[in-house]
Design an enzyme around this catalytic site. Structure first.
Site, PDB file in Angstrom:
ATOM      1  N   ASP A  76       0.582  -0.857  -0.157  1.00  0.00           N
ATOM      2  CA  ASP A  76      -0.283   0.098  -0.192  1.00  0.00           C
ATOM      3  C   ASP A  76       0.794   1.109  -0.152  1.00  0.00           C
ATOM      4  OD1 ASP A  76       0.430  -0.467   3.264  1.00  0.00           O
ATOM      5  OD2 ASP A  76      -0.310   1.364   3.432  1.00  0.00           O
ATOM      6  N   GLU A  94       0.452  -1.356   5.823  1.00  0.00           N
ATOM      7  CA  GLU A  94       0.953  -0.582   6.742  1.00  0.00           C
ATOM      8  C   GLU A  94       1.390   0.830   6.370  1.00  0.00           C
ATOM      9  OE1 GLU A  94       4.929   1.106   7.933  1.00  0.00           O
ATOM     10  OE2 GLU A  94       3.949   1.240   6.095  1.00  0.00           O
TER      11      GLU A  94
END
EC number: 3.4.11.4
Length: 407
Positions: free
Chosen positions: A79, A172
């Site tokens: 991400d 994350e």
């Protein structure tokens, strides 16, 4: 495929996570990239490739040795930050960077005067944005380095290694990346996240972290008749904010100094909420900071009435140093690998968090190694191709040294 092409392919995918979502992953577009990555690992010949329903990907490069070699892992997140758009990323390679200003787009200039880190990469080939999105080197550079290293080891069977596990996860950037990571399934004795900054960064200390929401209940009365009746939650919110030390904020601290960070205030006369994060490397000072927040709440209630102010405190993660210290061979191997690859190590505390911290507390010692991204979370992000190549070489050397661990 070389590491540059691999990384540039990854930047085509918008994988921005979202703090406003309760789903896992937090955005469905992350799964589009996850499917691509899973297929790429299969096409490159890795074994045991699987992706669970939450988008966590696991795979193995099988051992080429008959020795009893520890199984180790390498992990990166796919991400990108909610702080800046990751849609329609338009990367450009600056060959043999000359150390001057870089025009990203008309009126948007990345300059060493503002970003002196650029000068450390003079003469290298750096990848930049067009000034309208982030680049995504945090952490797609880490993924590219891991996958490239696995392909290199696959093609160089003369390098002895044990089973090597790779893991790629969503979310994350919103602090949720390790929450659903299956450490037992991963099956490693230790691992490394490739999610650090510039060349040589090695991090195995991070903040202890908590969030704090301060809720204030006011009483709205017509201001012309408010004497001894109104409780203005707007004003109490401002008063509470001034109770915290002004020299213990992100703007005034560095290195091992902790802080209180006010993320935002939502307020009207009847209700106000202040959103804080609390950070400190030292566990005892971290607990003291949370106690101080509670003490401020008590003092406000003593002044304005019990129940006027409440605090919602939640621990987020802890300093991985507690778990790394008993396993310093994990660090020794990295330091030797960097030395062998001509990379001067820069061991620094993380003024933030990392998936490795949560994984370490789940039983998987997991320090953080440089991936090469600089100025991440914004349009001035860049990465050096030569640094990505060095990171890939360090991964390969770690695997080689691990094969000698029990010799």
């Amino acid at each position: 495929m070389d590491i540059t092409e691999r990384f540039l392919n990854y930047t085509r995918f918008d994988t921005q996570s979202s703090e406003e979502s309760d789903s896992v992953p937090s955005t469905s577009k992350q799964l589009v990239f996850a499917e691509y990555l899973k297929k790429e690992l299969e096409d490159e010949g890795l074994s045991d490739v699987e992706m669970d329903e939450k988008g966590y990907i696991y795979a193995t490069l099988k051992s080429n040795s008959k020795k009893n070699i520890p199984t180790i892992g390498f992990i990166s997140h796919y991400d990108t930050s909610p702080d800046c758009s990751g849609k329609n990323v338009n990367p450009r390679i600056i060959r043999n960077y000359d150390g001057g200003d870089i025009v990203l787009s008309e009126g948007i200039i990345s300059s060493p005067a503002k970003f002196p880190e650029l000068l450390q990469h003079k003469g290298e080939d750096i990848i930049v944005t067009d000034g309208y999105t982030l680049l995504g080197a945090d952490d797609k550079a880490g993924i590219a380095e891991i996958v490239q290293a696995m392909c290199w080891l696959r093609d160089h069977d003369e390098i002895e290694h044990g089973d090597i596990r790779v893991g790629f996860n969503p979310d994350e950037e919103i602090g949720m990346g390790a929450h659903h990571f299956d450490v037992e399934k991963f099956g490693c004795e230790w691992a490394y996240t490739m999610d650090g900054g510039d060349l040589g960064n090695l991090e195995y200390e991070n903040f202890n972290a908590a969030s704090a929401k301060i809720h204030i209940k006011g009483i709205s009365v017509h201001p012309g008749y408010a004497k001894d009746k109104m409780v203005n939650a707007n004003r109490l919110a401002a008063e509470f904010a001034t109770m915290l030390p002004e020299d213990e904020t992100p703007e005034t601290t560095e290195a091992y100094e902790g802080f209180y960070h006010l993320l935002g205030i939502q307020a009207n006369i009847e209700n106000a909420t202040l959103h804080y994060i609390i950070r400190d490397h030292d566990r005892e000072r971290f607990e003291d900071r949370k106690d101080f927040i509670e003490d401020c709440v008590r003092r406000m209630n003593d002044k304005y009435g019990n129940g006027t102010v409440t605090a919602e405190l939640k621990d987020q993660y802890y300093n991985m140093k507690e778990k790394i210290d008993p396993n310093m061979h994990v660090i020794d191997i990295v330091l030797k690998a960097m030395q062998d690859c001509g990379v001067p190590p820069k061991v620094e505390p993380i003024r933030g968090g990392t998936d490795g911290a949560q994984l370490s507390f789940k039983g998987l010692p997991c320090p953080n190694i440089f991936a090469g991204g600089v100025n991440f979370h914004g349009p001035y992000e860049f990465v050096s191709i030569q640094v990505m190549e060095k990171a890939m070489q360090v991964i390969v050397r770690i695997c080689e040294l691990t094969a000698q661990y029990n010799d």
